[in-house]
Design a protein around this motif. Structure first.
Motif, PDB file in Angstrom:
ATOM      1  N   TRP A   1      23.059 -21.026 -51.909  1.00 21.96           N
ATOM      2  CA  TRP A   1      21.623 -22.567 -51.049  1.00 21.96           C
ATOM      3  C   TRP A   1      22.346 -23.813 -52.156  1.00 21.96           C
ATOM      4  O   TRP A   1      22.077 -24.498 -51.316  1.00 21.96           O
TER       5      TRP A   1
ATOM      6  N   GLY B   1      19.437 -26.142 -51.812  1.00 22.76           N
ATOM      7  CA  GLY B   1      18.388 -25.842 -52.149  1.00 22.76           C
ATOM      8  C   GLY B   1      17.066 -25.098 -50.709  1.00 22.76           C
ATOM      9  O   GLY B   1      16.454 -24.011 -50.416  1.00 22.76           O
ATOM     10  N   GLU B   2      17.506 -25.869 -49.915  1.00 24.03           N
ATOM     11  CA  GLU B   2      16.636 -25.470 -48.490  1.00 24.03           C
ATOM     12  C   GLU B   2      17.720 -25.534 -47.414  1.00 24.03           C
ATOM     13  O   GLU B   2      18.892 -26.812 -46.837  1.00 24.03           O
ATOM     14  N   PRO B   3      16.479 -25.443 -45.682  1.00 23.10           N
ATOM     15  CA  PRO B   3      17.872 -25.158 -44.511  1.00 23.10           C
ATOM     16  C   PRO B   3      17.658 -26.569 -44.230  1.00 23.10           C
ATOM     17  O   PRO B   3      17.290 -27.418 -44.503  1.00 23.10           O
ATOM     18  N   LYS B   4      18.962 -26.950 -44.037  1.00 23.03           N
ATOM     19  CA  LYS B   4      19.362 -28.681 -43.398  1.00 23.03           C
ATOM     20  C   LYS B   4      19.168 -28.306 -41.785  1.00 23.03           C
ATOM     21  O   LYS B   4      19.600 -26.968 -41.401  1.00 23.03           O
TER      22      LYS B   4
END
Length: 97
Positions: A27, A32-35
């Motif tokens: 990730w 660390g977060e969805p793109k």
């Protein structure tokens, strides 16, 4: 059937076990977060991105094989690391939430 791919599955499993926190590590390539991408049409969706190239290089350095940038980007799409539904897709609005 491909002997190299069968050997790669075993080698990749061993490499996976050697990584301290593989989920967090993977990730990290998308922060660390969805793109979330906002492509208007399918022709705009890339097969490879800089993030996928970086992931591929890091995986290969860690001992993984058969992990080119195209495979890495497909993995990112399949696991929700990137959202490439086009703006005209009926699922687009629901997936933005």
């Amino acid at each position: 059937r491909n002997r190299l791919k069968l050997k790669a599955a075993r080698r990749n499993a061993q490499a996976w076990l050697a990584v301290d926190n593989p989920g967090e590590w993977l990730w990290s390539f998308v922060g660390g977060e969805p793109k979330i991408n906002h492509f208007k049409g399918r022709s705009e969706v890339p097969a490879v991105t800089d993030e996928a190239k970086a992931m591929s290089k890091a995986l290969q350095k860690a001992g993984f094989t058969f992990v080119g940038p195209t495979i890495c980007y497909a993995f990112m799409q399949a696991t929700g690391m990137v959202m490439d539904h086009t703006t005209d897709c009926d699922r687009y609005a629901a997936l933005l939430r």
